[in-house]
Write an enzyme that holds these catalytic residues in place. Structure first.
Site, PDB file in Angstrom:
ATOM      1  N   LYS A 162       0.847  -1.195   0.000  1.00  0.00           N
ATOM      2  CA  LYS A 162       0.000   0.000   0.000  1.00  0.00           C
ATOM      3  C   LYS A 162       0.878   1.238   0.000  1.00  0.00           C
ATOM      4  CE  LYS A 162       0.885   1.332   4.438  1.00  0.00           C
ATOM      5  NZ  LYS A 162       1.603   2.588   4.806  1.00  0.00           N
ATOM      6  N   GLY A 217       3.720  -1.376   4.079  1.00  0.00           N
ATOM      7  CA  GLY A 217       2.753  -2.240   4.745  1.00  0.00           C
ATOM      8  C   GLY A 217       2.893  -3.718   4.464  1.00  0.00           C
ATOM      9  N   GLY A 218       4.064  -4.178   4.062  1.00  0.00           N
ATOM     10  CA  GLY A 218       4.216  -5.581   3.697  1.00  0.00           C
ATOM     11  C   GLY A 218       3.873  -6.543   4.817  1.00  0.00           C
ATOM     12  N   ASP A 241      -2.562  -1.325  10.722  1.00  0.00           N
ATOM     13  CA  ASP A 241      -2.852  -1.313   9.288  1.00  0.00           C
ATOM     14  C   ASP A 241      -3.477  -2.610   8.792  1.00  0.00           C
ATOM     15  OD1 ASP A 241      -1.725   1.176   9.251  1.00  0.00           O
ATOM     16  OD2 ASP A 241       0.080   0.602   8.159  1.00  0.00           O
TER      17      ASP A 241
END
Length: 289
Positions: free
Chosen positions: A18, A106-107, A140
């Protein structure tokens, strides 16, 4: 492949990155967290994960040096599902990382969300419970349960989905520097670099994206982490300056999340990575083996 004790075959999962198209961070709350106001957007850069359910003992393999411990979001997700369902789960996890760690993309949260989506399907966990579990794993993570475009507030877990933004792409520049989220928030506190949140800010930025209003996008772009991170990491600021020079046609060039990745936003397909909608993701998240 023959089904196992889960009653379903092994699966391959795609876990999207993201970017934060807009990100305002308010001052620290009494509970130690910060309120944020942001526009999330998934892009077509993916980690890949293969799950093998029903093994005799859980194992984790990764193409990077990511450890299997309580700091690993996949480990957290598995432990939280076990805690909330009362199940002892043995599963094989093979993760191919393509999303840089510590890059603000955001991995780790995406990987955890994809694992939770799998468990939700396998164990028929109701949506509200899955969201609760996701929130316990990371701020997240709830966003990645659906992906696409979202406006988020609170710690990032309060989400609204006003409709996916399409027709944009981005180029990414990763300076090979990992920035921990803890450090990024500490820098905001130390430098008083927070922004008092106006809930209209993210909404208005979203509306500018939908309207292709490049003037408003340039003028209203914001990431509260950017200046504090630039003050600590000269190499990240250098990547930003280089991107500005090399991509003058970009609508906006800025840092995503708590860093360190710099993205340049383009209308159309001028960038390497396109925006990917929640509908597109729903068709590509899972494949059985």
């Amino acid at each position: 492949m023959v089904s196992n004790s889960f009653g379903i075959p092994s699966v391959s999962l795609k876990c999207p990155a993201k970017i934060n198209l807009y990100l305002a961070v308010d001052k620290r709350r009494s509970d130690g967290f910060h309120n944020i106001s942001t526009v999330f957007q998934t892009i077509d850069l993916f980690d890949e994960m293969i799950l093998t359910p029903g093994v005799s003992e859980t194992y984790f393999k990764c193409n990077t040096d990511l450890s299997w411990n309580h700091e690993n979001t996949l480990h957290k997700a598995l432990a939280e599902v076990e805690r909330q369902t009362g199940r002892k789960i043995e599963i094989g996890i093979e993760l191919k990382k393509r999303i840089p760690s510590g890059g603000g993309l955001g991995g780790g949260s995406s990987d955890a969300a994809s694992l939770l989506r799998f468990f939700a399907k396998a164990f028929e966990i109701e949506t509200e419970r899955v969201i609760e579990i996701a929130s316990a794993v990371g701020s997240d993570v709830p966003f990645f349960l659906r992906g696409g475009t979202a406006i988020a507030s609170g710690r990032g877990e309060i989400l609204s989905y006003p409709g996916d933004v399409t027709g944009y792409s981005v180029d990414l520049s990763f300076p090979e520097v990992e920035v921990s989220t803890v450090l990024a928030y500490r820098l905001i506190d130390e430098l008083d670099s927070f922004h008092c949140i106006d809930e209209r800010g993210a909404r208005q930025y979203y509306e500018a994206l939908k309207a292709r209003d490049t003037v408003r996008l340039k003028n209203d772009s914001l990431n509260s982490f950017q200046n504090p991170i630039f003050s600590r990491f000269a190499e990240i600021k250098d990547h930003y300056s280089k991107s500005l020079l090399e991509k003058p046609n970009a609508v906006v060039t800025m840092m995503t999340g708590s860093g360190s990745t710099i993205f340049s936003l383009f209308q159309g397909r001028m960038g390497k990575h396109k925006f990917i909608s929640s509908e597109e993701l729903s068709k590509t998240w899972f494949s059985t083996g």
